[in-house]
Design a protein around this motif. Sequence first.
Motif, PDB file in Angstrom:
ATOM      1  N   GLY A   5       0.817  -1.222   0.000  1.00 29.35           N
ATOM      2  CA  GLY A   5       0.000   0.000   0.000  1.00 29.35           C
ATOM      3  C   GLY A   5       0.844   1.264   0.000  1.00 29.35           C
ATOM      4  N   VAL A  28      -0.289   9.429  10.097  1.00 29.76           N
ATOM      5  CA  VAL A  28      -0.945   8.538  11.061  1.00 29.76           C
ATOM      6  C   VAL A  28      -0.714   7.057  10.749  1.00 29.76           C
ATOM      7  CG1 VAL A  28      -3.178   7.959  12.094  1.00 29.76           C
ATOM      8  CG2 VAL A  28      -2.686  10.323  11.442  1.00 29.76           C
ATOM      9  N   GLY A  30       1.924   5.424   8.893  1.00 27.32           N
ATOM     10  CA  GLY A  30       3.191   5.772   8.231  1.00 27.32           C
ATOM     11  C   GLY A  30       3.709   4.754   7.236  1.00 27.32           C
ATOM     12  N   GLY A  31       3.599   3.443   7.531  1.00 32.19           N
ATOM     13  CA  GLY A  31       4.094   2.399   6.622  1.00 32.19           C
ATOM     14  C   GLY A  31       5.531   2.666   6.187  1.00 32.19           C
ATOM     15  N   ASN A  52       2.269  -0.967  13.691  1.00 35.14           N
ATOM     16  CA  ASN A  52       3.161  -2.123  13.591  1.00 35.14           C
ATOM     17  C   ASN A  52       4.451  -1.807  14.361  1.00 35.14           C
ATOM     18  OD1 ASN A  52       5.127  -3.969  12.737  1.00 35.14           O
ATOM     19  ND2 ASN A  52       4.057  -4.315  10.809  1.00 35.14           N
ATOM     20  N   PRO A 169      -4.884   4.808   5.521  1.00 37.03           N
ATOM     21  CA  PRO A 169      -5.234   3.551   6.203  1.00 37.03           C
ATOM     22  C   PRO A 169      -5.242   2.380   5.230  1.00 37.03           C
ATOM     23  CG  PRO A 169      -7.207   4.829   5.739  1.00 37.03           C
ATOM     24  CD  PRO A 169      -6.049   5.683   5.323  1.00 37.03           C
TER      25      PRO A 169
HETATM   26  C1  LIG Z   1      -1.552   1.678   3.386  1.00 36.89           C
HETATM   27  S1  LIG Z   1      -0.349   1.393   4.616  1.00 36.89           S
HETATM   28  C2  LIG Z   1       0.485   2.937   4.695  1.00 36.89           C
HETATM   29  C3  LIG Z   1       1.469   3.066   3.566  1.00 36.89           C
HETATM   30  C4  LIG Z   1       2.301   4.331   3.623  1.00 36.89           C
HETATM   31  N1  LIG Z   1       1.523   5.517   3.341  1.00 36.89           N
HETATM   32  C5  LIG Z   1       3.463   4.241   2.629  1.00 36.89           C
HETATM   33  O1  LIG Z   1       3.573   5.068   1.715  1.00 36.89           O
HETATM   34  O2  LIG Z   1       4.247   3.283   2.743  1.00 36.89           O
HETATM   35  C6  LIG Z   1      -1.285   1.335   6.096  1.00 36.89           C
HETATM   36  C7  LIG Z   1      -0.473   1.243   7.374  1.00 36.89           C
HETATM   37  O3  LIG Z   1      -1.392   1.345   8.480  1.00 36.89           O
HETATM   38  C8  LIG Z   1      -0.866   0.612   9.570  1.00 36.89           C
HETATM   39  N2  LIG Z   1      -1.983   0.359  10.522  1.00 36.89           N
HETATM   40  C9  LIG Z   1      -2.904  -0.649  10.501  1.00 36.89           C
HETATM   41  N3  LIG Z   1      -3.790  -0.499  11.511  1.00 36.89           N
HETATM   42  C10 LIG Z   1      -3.455   0.635  12.182  1.00 36.89           C
HETATM   43  C11 LIG Z   1      -4.001   1.344  13.302  1.00 36.89           C
HETATM   44  N4  LIG Z   1      -5.082   0.876  13.960  1.00 36.89           N
HETATM   45  N5  LIG Z   1      -3.420   2.503  13.714  1.00 36.89           N
HETATM   46  C12 LIG Z   1      -2.310   2.978  13.068  1.00 36.89           C
HETATM   47  N6  LIG Z   1      -1.719   2.341  11.998  1.00 36.89           N
HETATM   48  C13 LIG Z   1      -2.288   1.192  11.553  1.00 36.89           C
HETATM   49  C14 LIG Z   1      -0.283  -0.643   8.910  1.00 36.89           C
HETATM   50  O4  LIG Z   1       0.720  -1.215   9.742  1.00 36.89           O
HETATM   51  C15 LIG Z   1       0.279  -0.070   7.588  1.00 36.89           C
HETATM   52  O5  LIG Z   1       1.663   0.203   7.695  1.00 36.89           O
END
Ligand SMILES: C[S@@+](CC[C@H](N)C(=O)[O-])C[C@H]1O[C@@H](n2cnc3c(N)ncnc32)[C@H](O)[C@@H]1O
Length: 275
Positions: A5, A28, A30-31, A52, A169
Motif C-alpha cells: 500500500g 498517522v 506511516g508504513g 506495527n 489507512p
Molecule cells: C496503506 S499502509 C500505509 C502506507 C504508507 N503511506 C506508505 O507510503 O508506505 C497502512 C499502514 O497502516 C498501519 N496500521 C494498521 N492499523 C493501524 C491502526 N489501527 N493505527 C495505526 N496504523 C495502523 C499498517 O501497519 C500499515 O503500515
Amino acid sequence: MSWIGGKKALRELIVSVFPLYYERYIEVFGGGGWVLFHKPPGNDFEVYNDFNGLLTNLYRCVRERPDELIEALHFVLNSREDFDIVKDALARDSIESDVIKAAYFYQLIRYSYASGLTSFGSQPHDMWSNFPLIEQAHRRLSKVVIENKDFEKLIRQYDRPVSFFYLDPPYYETEKYYKNVGEGGFQEKDHIRLKDTLMNIEGKFLLSYNDCDFIREIYDAPNIQIESFTRINNIKQRYDNGAQFPEILVANYDMQERKENNPSQINLFEIENGL
Ligand SMILES: C[S@@+](CC[C@H](N)C(=O)[O-])C[C@H]1O[C@@H](n2cnc3c(N)ncnc32)[C@H](O)[C@@H]1O
C-alpha cells in the motif's frame, strides 16, 4: 523502502494538495513513509506513526543507532533458509536487542516477495546498496517523533487547530494484507471509528482511500471534499496485469488552495492513468 500500500507513485500528487499552512504534520498510518520522506522538511513539528511495532522499532533504530543497524546488516545472506530463521524469530518475539530485531525486520522486508513479509522473494538484492539510504533516512528522521499507537489515540493526542494529519489507512476490503497488525486486523468498524474521529478534529486532514460506495457514503458530509483519480493497482496487478484502480482523496479543507496560490503546480485533475 517498498511496503504494502506504499504511496511511492502518489507521493507527488499527495504533497501537492497539502494545505498551505500548518504547524504540525502527523502521518498517522506511516508504513514505508513515502509521503513523509518526499515532503520537504521545514519548521513544522513532524510525527511518524504506525501500529506495527516492528516497523516503528526499525525507524527508531534508523534514527538513533544507524551505525549499529548497518553493522548488523553487513553479512546477512539472501537465502531462503536465513529468511525462514529470521521470520520465525520475529514471529516468536524471541529477540531482545532492538537493533537485531530491526535488522531482522529489514531483511524480511527486503528479501520477501513484493515486500509482503511472508514468502521468500528469490530475487537478487544487494543489501549493501541500502546503507546510504539508511544514512539518509537517519538524517531525515533526526527531528521526527516516532509513535507506535492506534490511530484514534494518536489523533486525539496531536489534534490542535494548527495540526495537519495525512492518513493512508488500509484500503477498504484490502485489509487482509495487513492482518499481522493488531488482533483481527483493520475492520469495517475501524473505518467507521476513523471517520468518527476525523469528523471531530480541530485540525485539517487529508485521507487516501480506494474509491468505493462505502467510503464515499461515510464521508458524505458538509465541508468534506472528495476528489477521484485512477492509477495502476499494485496489489491487483500482481494477478491481473494492468488493472486500473480508482482512488480518492478526502479532505476537510480546500485541496485546490495550494494550486490556486501557485498555478504552475501539478494538477490533481490532469493526472490520470500514468502514475
Ligand atoms: C496503506 S499502509 C500505509 C502506507 C504508507 N503511506 C506508505 O507510503 O508506505 C497502512 C499502514 O497502516 C498501519 N496500521 C494498521 N492499523 C493501524 C491502526 N489501527 N493505527 C495505526 N496504523 C495502523 C499498517 O501497519 C500499515 O503500515
